[in-house]
Design a protein around this motif. Sequence first.
Motif, short mmCIF file in Angstrom:
data_model
loop_
_atom_site.label_atom_id
_atom_site.label_comp_id
_atom_site.label_asym_id
_atom_site.label_seq_id
_atom_site.Cartn_x
_atom_site.Cartn_y
_atom_site.Cartn_z
N UNK A 1 37.86 8.77 -88.46
CA UNK A 1 37.88 9.89 -87.53
C UNK A 1 36.56 9.96 -86.77
N UNK A 2 36.64 10.10 -85.47
CA UNK A 2 35.44 10.13 -84.63
C UNK A 2 35.34 11.47 -83.94
N UNK A 3 34.16 12.06 -83.98
CA UNK A 3 33.94 13.29 -83.22
C UNK A 3 32.82 13.03 -82.23
N UNK A 4 32.89 13.70 -81.13
CA UNK A 4 31.85 13.59 -80.11
C UNK A 4 31.39 15.00 -79.78
N UNK A 5 30.41 15.49 -80.51
CA UNK A 5 29.95 16.85 -80.27
C UNK A 5 29.13 16.95 -78.99
N UNK A 6 29.29 18.02 -78.29
CA UNK A 6 28.53 18.29 -77.09
C UNK A 6 27.90 19.66 -77.24
N UNK A 7 26.65 19.72 -77.68
CA UNK A 7 26.02 21.03 -77.83
C UNK A 7 26.09 21.83 -76.53
N UNK A 8 26.33 23.11 -76.68
CA UNK A 8 26.59 24.05 -75.59
C UNK A 8 27.69 23.47 -74.70
N UNK A 9 28.83 23.23 -75.33
CA UNK A 9 29.94 22.61 -74.63
C UNK A 9 30.60 23.56 -73.64
N UNK A 10 31.60 23.07 -72.93
CA UNK A 10 32.25 23.82 -71.85
C UNK A 10 32.87 25.11 -72.36
N UNK A 11 33.40 25.11 -73.59
CA UNK A 11 34.03 26.32 -74.11
C UNK A 11 33.00 27.43 -74.33
N UNK A 12 31.84 27.07 -74.84
CA UNK A 12 30.78 28.07 -75.04
C UNK A 12 30.28 28.56 -73.70
N UNK A 13 30.08 27.63 -72.77
CA UNK A 13 29.62 28.03 -71.43
C UNK A 13 30.63 28.96 -70.76
N UNK A 14 31.92 28.66 -70.91
CA UNK A 14 32.95 29.52 -70.32
C UNK A 14 32.94 30.90 -70.96
N UNK A 15 32.65 30.97 -72.25
CA UNK A 15 32.58 32.26 -72.93
C UNK A 15 31.40 33.08 -72.41
N UNK A 16 30.29 32.41 -72.14
CA UNK A 16 29.09 33.12 -71.72
C UNK A 16 29.08 33.44 -70.22
N UNK A 17 29.59 32.52 -69.42
CA UNK A 17 29.61 32.70 -67.96
C UNK A 17 31.00 32.31 -67.45
N UNK A 18 31.98 33.19 -67.64
CA UNK A 18 33.35 32.83 -67.23
C UNK A 18 33.43 32.59 -65.73
N UNK A 19 34.20 31.58 -65.37
CA UNK A 19 34.41 31.30 -63.95
C UNK A 19 35.48 32.24 -63.43
N UNK A 20 35.27 32.72 -62.24
CA UNK A 20 36.23 33.61 -61.60
C UNK A 20 37.43 32.79 -61.18
N UNK A 21 38.65 33.14 -61.66
CA UNK A 21 39.82 32.34 -61.31
C UNK A 21 40.22 32.51 -59.84
N UNK A 22 39.72 33.53 -59.18
CA UNK A 22 40.06 33.76 -57.78
C UNK A 22 39.05 33.08 -56.88
N UNK A 23 39.51 32.43 -55.83
CA UNK A 23 38.55 31.78 -54.94
C UNK A 23 37.74 32.82 -54.18
N UNK A 24 36.49 32.48 -53.94
CA UNK A 24 35.60 33.37 -53.21
C UNK A 24 35.47 32.86 -51.79
N UNK A 25 35.74 33.71 -50.83
CA UNK A 25 35.60 33.35 -49.42
C UNK A 25 34.42 34.12 -48.89
N UNK A 26 33.47 33.41 -48.39
CA UNK A 26 32.29 34.13 -47.99
C UNK A 26 31.80 33.68 -46.72
#
Length: 159
Positions: free
Chosen positions: A134-159
């Motif tokens: 079994x192989x694991x490839x850990x990525x510290x501060x992975x995308x799931x943690x980043x998404x929890x801390x700074x969620x991306x807005x699902x709506x596009x921003x027009x500016x």
Amino acid sequence: MDGAQLIASVTIPGPLTVPGIHRVAVTLTDSTGGKSRVPALRFAVDDDTTGWYTVDEAREDADDFRDQLTDAVLYRLLTIARNDVLAYAPALPVTTPATLPPAHYVASQLAQAVNVWNANRVDASNGSEGDGTFTIRPFPLDWAIKQTLRPKNPLPVIG
């Protein structure tokens, strides 16, 4: 005098209130002046008023930490993870008295501590852990943690 038993009690001058890793070092001196040093005992003192994970709470909530790590190592992992979370997450408002961290910051701390622990266990040459396939490839501060801390807005921003 093989197998001799010595029982000693040591009283410290005050309560252990400073969070961190503390150690007790013991040197035994026999009646002839010979000295023998006992390996130091390291232990962690947590501040359980901050709202962040303590060693005991992390052991309760993460299977990875139940029996594998000393308190000192787990304390360091939690400190590293808290610092990683605080460095990436939006800054918390400064208040007096200090407010407790939001639940998603605390959850991210535990997830990051697990990631850092896994990253330290993986063989860097091939990405595997131990002798299994079994192989694991850990990525510290992975995308799931980043998404929890700074969620991306699902709506596009027009500016």
